[in-house]
Design an enzyme around this catalytic site. Structure first.
Site, PDB file in Angstrom:
ATOM      1  N   SER A 140       2.230   2.391   2.108  1.00  0.00           N
ATOM      2  CA  SER A 140       1.038   2.250   2.880  1.00  0.00           C
ATOM      3  C   SER A 140       1.775   2.405   4.192  1.00  0.00           C
ATOM      4  O   SER A 140       2.270   3.190   4.919  1.00  0.00           O
ATOM      5  CB  SER A 140       0.676   0.857   3.546  1.00  0.00           C
ATOM      6  OG  SER A 140      -0.350   0.561   4.498  1.00  0.00           O
ATOM      7  N   TYR A 153       1.419  -7.532   7.297  1.00  0.00           N
ATOM      8  CA  TYR A 153       1.819  -6.462   5.658  1.00  0.00           C
ATOM      9  C   TYR A 153       2.707  -5.904   6.431  1.00  0.00           C
ATOM     10  O   TYR A 153       3.688  -5.414   5.335  1.00  0.00           O
ATOM     11  CB  TYR A 153       0.781  -6.948   5.827  1.00  0.00           C
ATOM     12  CG  TYR A 153      -0.081  -5.423   5.009  1.00  0.00           C
ATOM     13  CD1 TYR A 153      -0.067  -5.679   3.790  1.00  0.00           C
ATOM     14  CD2 TYR A 153      -0.041  -4.455   5.513  1.00  0.00           C
ATOM     15  CE1 TYR A 153       0.032  -4.501   2.374  1.00  0.00           C
ATOM     16  CE2 TYR A 153      -0.519  -3.745   4.367  1.00  0.00           C
ATOM     17  CZ  TYR A 153      -0.722  -3.511   3.125  1.00  0.00           C
ATOM     18  OH  TYR A 153      -1.205  -2.697   2.545  1.00  0.00           O
TER      19      TYR A 153
HETATM   20  N1  LIG Z   1      -6.626  -1.176   0.012  1.00  0.00           N
HETATM   21  C1  LIG Z   1      -5.742  -0.777   1.085  1.00  0.00           C
HETATM   22  O1  LIG Z   1      -6.731   0.238   2.177  1.00  0.00           O
HETATM   23  C2  LIG Z   1      -4.367  -0.426   1.251  1.00  0.00           C
HETATM   24  C3  LIG Z   1      -3.910   1.031   1.943  1.00  0.00           C
HETATM   25  C4  LIG Z   1      -1.839   0.789   1.519  1.00  0.00           C
HETATM   26  C5  LIG Z   1      -1.817   0.835   0.628  1.00  0.00           C
HETATM   27  N2  LIG Z   1      -2.676  -0.465  -0.242  1.00  0.00           N
HETATM   28  C6  LIG Z   1      -1.465  -0.867  -1.068  1.00  0.00           C
HETATM   29  O2  LIG Z   1      -1.821  -0.717  -2.703  1.00  0.00           O
HETATM   30  C7  LIG Z   1      -2.033  -1.963  -3.987  1.00  0.00           C
HETATM   31  C8  LIG Z   1      -2.764  -2.143  -3.991  1.00  0.00           C
HETATM   32  O3  LIG Z   1      -3.936  -2.903  -3.648  1.00  0.00           O
HETATM   33  P1  LIG Z   1      -5.825  -3.106  -3.672  1.00  0.00           P
HETATM   34  O4  LIG Z   1      -5.622  -1.708  -2.614  1.00  0.00           O
HETATM   35  O5  LIG Z   1      -6.171  -2.229  -4.615  1.00  0.00           O
HETATM   36  O6  LIG Z   1      -5.988  -4.241  -3.744  1.00  0.00           O
HETATM   37  P2  LIG Z   1      -6.352  -5.173  -4.612  1.00  0.00           P
HETATM   38  O7  LIG Z   1      -7.631  -4.741  -4.954  1.00  0.00           O
HETATM   39  O8  LIG Z   1      -6.982  -6.404  -3.351  1.00  0.00           O
HETATM   40  O9  LIG Z   1      -5.310  -5.586  -5.663  1.00  0.00           O
HETATM   41  C9  LIG Z   1      -5.049  -6.410  -5.605  1.00  0.00           C
HETATM   42  C10 LIG Z   1      -3.712  -6.283  -6.920  1.00  0.00           C
HETATM   43  O10 LIG Z   1      -2.613  -6.410  -7.044  1.00  0.00           O
HETATM   44  C11 LIG Z   1      -2.867  -8.347  -7.834  1.00  0.00           C
HETATM   45  N3  LIG Z   1      -1.837  -9.035  -6.841  1.00  0.00           N
HETATM   46  C12 LIG Z   1      -1.861  -9.268  -6.010  1.00  0.00           C
HETATM   47  N4  LIG Z   1      -0.398 -10.578  -5.873  1.00  0.00           N
HETATM   48  C13 LIG Z   1      -0.194 -10.018  -7.499  1.00  0.00           C
HETATM   49  C14 LIG Z   1       1.260 -11.133  -7.906  1.00  0.00           C
HETATM   50  N5  LIG Z   1       1.823 -11.641  -7.133  1.00  0.00           N
HETATM   51  N6  LIG Z   1       1.479 -10.685  -9.527  1.00  0.00           N
HETATM   52  C15 LIG Z   1       0.908  -9.218  -9.816  1.00  0.00           C
HETATM   53  N7  LIG Z   1      -0.154  -8.483  -9.343  1.00  0.00           N
HETATM   54  C16 LIG Z   1      -1.004  -9.113  -8.136  1.00  0.00           C
HETATM   55  C17 LIG Z   1      -3.987  -8.130  -7.082  1.00  0.00           C
HETATM   56  O11 LIG Z   1      -3.938  -9.272  -8.663  1.00  0.00           O
HETATM   57  P3  LIG Z   1      -4.535  -9.912  -8.953  1.00  0.00           P
HETATM   58  O12 LIG Z   1      -6.449  -9.888  -9.282  1.00  0.00           O
HETATM   59  O13 LIG Z   1      -4.529 -11.679  -9.966  1.00  0.00           O
HETATM   60  O14 LIG Z   1      -5.165 -10.663  -7.413  1.00  0.00           O
HETATM   61  C18 LIG Z   1      -4.640  -7.453  -8.061  1.00  0.00           C
HETATM   62  O15 LIG Z   1      -4.638  -6.289  -9.093  1.00  0.00           O
HETATM   63  C19 LIG Z   1      -1.153  -2.854  -3.020  1.00  0.00           C
HETATM   64  O16 LIG Z   1       0.256  -2.649  -2.961  1.00  0.00           O
HETATM   65  C20 LIG Z   1      -1.712  -2.430  -1.364  1.00  0.00           C
HETATM   66  O17 LIG Z   1      -0.724  -3.205  -0.515  1.00  0.00           O
HETATM   67  C21 LIG Z   1      -3.770  -0.655   0.291  1.00  0.00           C
END
Ligand SMILES: NC(=O)c1ccc[n+]([C@@H]2O[C@H](COP(=O)([O-])OP(=O)(O)OC[C@H]3O[C@@H](n4cnc5c(N)ncnc54)[C@H](OP(=O)(O)O)[C@@H]3O)[C@@H](O)[C@H]2O)c1
Length: 242
Positions: A140, A153
């Site tokens: 991130s 975080y």
């Molecule tokens: N969105 C942003 O602004 C942003 C920015 C920078 C980095 N990121 C990073 O991008 C990545 C994806 O995030 P996203 O934005 O796509 O968020 P999201 O839409 O909330 O999706 C999160 C994903 O992670 C899964 N997950 C959470 N805990 C888990 C566990 N213990 N075991 C297996 N899967 C798990 C969730 O599964 P469930 O459906 O089972 O909950 C879901 O598939 C993350 O690492 C996040 O920190 C996001």
């Protein structure tokens, strides 16, 4: 200082066998779709609930990245793997002093740092057997900066950033390319409550996969991450807001 020159085979997505964690929604789903579109031979789409994976053409597998037994079962399920995307992550959106901060910080550390550590460790021998391959860790822009509500975080993503750089040392000799992905807000469920400019998941994934295919090691997927990185030496992380 002695510098070791690491040479890895450039990874092509076409013909690769990929695993995406947290592939049922958000950025993980966008990764799985793009991998199929770019000709990956097989895409293992991992989710806590395998039935929540609905994308046609992938192989759904159950994986909770915080559950040691689930991670221990993983290696036997993906013997042909060449590309690992450590994407699963959570953000509790509280500061260091909010209610239950210690418990929420533990959950973020378990998911965002220990999870990729455990999975990379389980998968590394498979990548070695299959020619080296690549690992992408979804980090991130907040690995490098902290917002008023992101202390725990950011700490977990800073830990994952250090892990990524450490894995590059340890996996270089077996020819594994290790890539860190930095990005600001992306339009997924994780930022549903945030009113700010957000990147499209598809654009972030394109930057990441282009970087993998060009042999790069770091993805700066938006202007926020580019600006933060460019200003680290100016102490941008020392500024406070709010
Ligand atoms: N969105 C942003 O602004 C942003 C920015 C920078 C980095 N990121 C990073 O991008 C990545 C994806 O995030 P996203 O934005 O796509 O968020 P999201 O839409 O909330 O999706 C999160 C994903 O992670 C899964 N997950 C959470 N805990 C888990 C566990 N213990 N075991 C297996 N899967 C798990 C969730 O599964 P469930 O459906 O089972 O909950 C879901 O598939 C993350 O690492 C996040 O920190 C996001």
């Amino acid at each position: 200082m002695n510098m070791m020159i690491i040479i890895f085979r450039i990874m092509k997505i076409n013909g690769s066998v990929a695993l995406v964690t947290g592939a049922n929604r958000g950025l993980g789903l966008a990764f799985a779709k793009a991998l199929l579109e770019r000709g990956a031979k097989k895409v293992y789409a991992a989710a806590r609930d395998a039935e929540s994976v609905t994308l046609p053409g992938v192989v759904a597998i159950q994986l909770d990245v915080t559950d040691p037994e689930s991670v221990a079962r993983l290696a036997a399920q993906v013997p042909d793997l060449t590309l690992l995307i450590n994407n699963a992550g959570i953000s509790k959106g509280k500061g260091a002093l909010g209610a239950n901060a210690v418990e929420l910080a533990r959950q973020e550390m378990e998911t965002n740092y220990i999870g990729p550590l455990a999975i990379s460790s389980a998968i590394a021998p498979i990548l070695a057997r299959n020619g080296g391959g690549a690992i992408v860790n979804v980090l991130s822009a907040l690995s490098w900066a902290v917002l008023p509500t992101s202390a725990t975080y950011s700490a977990s993503k800073a830990a994952a950033w250090a892990l990524t750089n450490g894995l590059r040392h340890e996996l270089g000799p077996q020819g594994t390319q290790v890539v860190g992905l930095h990005v600001g807000f992306v339009d997924t469920d994780l930022t549903a409550g945030i009113n700010a400019p957000k990147s499209k998941p598809e654009d972030v994934v394109k930057s990441a996969l282009d970087t993998v295919e060009s042999g790069g090691t770091e993805v700066l997927a938006d202007d926020v991450s580019k600006t933060l990185k460019a200003n680290l030496s100016n102490g941008v992380y020392l500024r406070t807001v709010g």
